[in-house]
Design a protein around this motif. Structure first.
Motif, mmCIF file in Angstrom:
data_model
loop_
_atom_site.group_PDB
_atom_site.id
_atom_site.type_symbol
_atom_site.label_atom_id
_atom_site.label_comp_id
_atom_site.label_asym_id
_atom_site.label_seq_id
_atom_site.Cartn_x
_atom_site.Cartn_y
_atom_site.Cartn_z
ATOM 1 N N ALA A 29 -55.178 36.082 86.451
ATOM 2 C CA ALA A 29 -55.369 36.848 87.689
ATOM 3 C C ALA A 29 -56.330 38.009 87.494
ATOM 4 N N SER A 30 -56.372 38.552 86.276
ATOM 5 C CA SER A 30 -57.264 39.678 85.976
ATOM 6 C C SER A 30 -58.613 39.187 85.455
ATOM 7 N N TYR A 31 -58.902 37.912 85.710
ATOM 8 C CA TYR A 31 -60.190 37.301 85.364
ATOM 9 C C TYR A 31 -60.451 37.317 83.855
ATOM 10 N N GLY A 32 -59.373 37.062 83.104
ATOM 11 C CA GLY A 32 -59.504 36.879 81.668
ATOM 12 C C GLY A 32 -59.308 38.112 80.830
ATOM 13 N N VAL A 33 -58.963 39.240 81.444
ATOM 14 C CA VAL A 33 -58.718 40.473 80.709
ATOM 15 C C VAL A 33 -57.210 40.650 80.515
ATOM 16 N N ASP A 34 -56.809 40.921 79.270
ATOM 17 C CA ASP A 34 -55.400 41.177 78.975
ATOM 18 C C ASP A 34 -55.002 42.501 79.622
ATOM 19 N N ILE A 35 -54.114 42.434 80.595
ATOM 20 C CA ILE A 35 -53.769 43.655 81.331
ATOM 21 C C ILE A 35 -53.003 44.652 80.471
ATOM 22 N N ALA A 36 -52.426 44.175 79.351
ATOM 23 C CA ALA A 36 -51.632 45.067 78.516
ATOM 24 C C ALA A 36 -52.486 45.986 77.658
ATOM 25 N N ASN A 37 -53.693 45.526 77.291
ATOM 26 C CA ASN A 37 -54.521 46.368 76.417
ATOM 27 C C ASN A 37 -55.993 46.420 76.809
ATOM 28 N N GLY A 38 -56.367 45.711 77.881
ATOM 29 C CA GLY A 38 -57.730 45.759 78.357
ATOM 30 C C GLY A 38 -58.721 44.893 77.611
ATOM 31 N N GLU A 39 -58.251 44.116 76.648
ATOM 32 C CA GLU A 39 -59.150 43.248 75.882
ATOM 33 C C GLU A 39 -59.461 41.971 76.663
ATOM 34 N N ARG A 40 -60.703 41.519 76.564
ATOM 35 C CA ARG A 40 -61.073 40.279 77.231
ATOM 36 C C ARG A 40 -60.681 39.092 76.369
ATOM 37 N N ILE A 41 -59.953 38.128 76.982
ATOM 38 C CA ILE A 41 -59.515 36.931 76.273
ATOM 39 C C ILE A 41 -60.448 35.773 76.574
ATOM 40 N N ILE A 42 -60.763 35.602 77.862
ATOM 41 C CA ILE A 42 -61.708 34.564 78.280
ATOM 42 C C ILE A 42 -62.696 35.193 79.260
ATOM 43 N N SER A 43 -63.805 34.532 79.450
ATOM 44 C CA SER A 43 -64.826 35.093 80.333
ATOM 45 C C SER A 43 -64.386 35.005 81.788
ATOM 46 N N GLU A 44 -65.010 35.834 82.613
ATOM 47 C CA GLU A 44 -64.702 35.816 84.040
ATOM 48 C C GLU A 44 -65.020 34.454 84.651
ATOM 49 N N SER A 45 -66.145 33.856 84.234
ATOM 50 C CA SER A 45 -66.545 32.570 84.818
ATOM 51 C C SER A 45 -65.555 31.464 84.458
ATOM 52 N N VAL A 46 -65.068 31.446 83.224
ATOM 53 C CA VAL A 46 -64.071 30.445 82.822
ATOM 54 C C VAL A 46 -62.776 30.659 83.602
ATOM 55 N N SER A 47 -62.374 31.908 83.742
ATOM 56 C CA SER A 47 -61.160 32.207 84.513
ATOM 57 C C SER A 47 -61.278 31.709 85.954
#
Length: 305
Positions: A210-228
């Protein structure tokens, strides 16, 4: 919030009596038909739970979303979609028919079994063990849970009864959609479906999508926005098997179901929702789980359309 989800859970619990637990994989028959649980994690990392939200079950087809994300991260998206299509199938998730009857013989999308077997084959790694470890690490990262692992009893049951998936895989290999060893691809596919999680894990994965691939707990990007975006689009168009259109109209939230009873939903920029209810309808979706999500969507104005 907890008052709302408890009310929604209580009012829809009766629907657990209308379905049956999956039985074509023998180990899944052990689930309790009247279990029902929900977890919501919002964009501010608040966690709300009710019912059997901590009950462990296997992820089954919900895994297809996460493996698709991996395939898109490991390969150019154009290459991925040269191997698997982008359109709803309109057929049951385990249908083999269109592998023979459509013009390209390409699986319609990554959310049906044939397409998911293809995306599993696209995970990078020099050995099966390396691919398995990468897959588990990614699941754990998406769910922020290092304890996630494979239920080997379910895995053995999947493998023992997986002849239809074997038939698909060999057809796909014959037509050039799978490279490499078919048995290794199937081994990894059976294991991904047998990963054990709970509704809280699904909600966590859902909110990170839902956050477009950003871990809401620490702000780190896990996957890109386009993949999300691509993953959530497939969830809307194909995520609820051949009931996806009806679900989009009645609920209007990107979601993916599995025959283990789980549904993962992702409301863009708002929340992730994990639901567990192993009593399924004939299409393989949790009957009470769908009703819960429909009520939540209406009460909280979650419909993205």
């Amino acid at each position: 919030m907890e008052k709302i989800i408890q009310e929604v859970l209580d009012s829809n619990r009766k629907y657990t009596n209308y379905g049956q637990v999956a039985s074509y994989i023998p180990e899944l028959k052990k689930a309790k038909r009247d279990d029902l649980g929900i977890c919501i994690i919002d964009k501010d990392n608040n966690v709300y739970k009710a019912g059997n939200c901590d009950t462990k079950f296997t992820i089954q087809s919900v895994s297809k979303t996460i493996v698709l994300a991996m395939a898109l991260m490991d390969n150019e998206w154009q290459y991925v979609f040269s191997k698997v299509g982008m359109e709803p199938s309109g057929d049951p998730f385990n249908s083999i028919m269109k592998l023979e009857t459509n013009d390209t013989k390409k699986p319609c999308n990554p959310m049906i079994n044939a397409g998911a077997i293809v995306t599993t084959s696209l995970i990078k790694g020099s050995t099966l063990e390396e691919r398995e470890e990468r897959m588990l690490k990614f699941f754990r990262r998406m769910a922020r849970n290092e304890n996630i692992g494979i239920n080997y009893d379910v895995y053995k049951s999947e493998k023992m009864t997986g002849d239809r998936n074997r038939a698909m895989a060999y057809l796909l290999k014959n037509d050039g959609f799978i490279d490499g060893d078919v048995d290794e691809v199937l081994e990894l596919y059976f294991k991904q479906c047998s990963i054990e999680i709970d509704a809280v894990d699904l909600a966590r994965i859902g909110v990170n999508l839902a956050s477009y691939g950003v871990d809401i707990a620490n702000g780190e990007r896990i996957i890109s926005e386009s993949v999300s975006r691509m993953v959530k689009t497939f969830m809307i168009t194909c995520g609820m098997y051949d009931a996806s259109g009806e679900f989009a109209i009645k609920v209007g939230i990107p979601a993916k179901s599995g025959v283990g009873g789980g549904i993962m939903a992702s409301v863009p920029n708002k929340m992730g929702i994990g639901v567990y209810g192993p009593a399924l309808d004939k299409k393989g979706n949790s009957i009470a789980g769908v009703k819960v999500l429909q009520d939540l969507s209406q009460r909280m104005n979650l419909n993205i359309f």
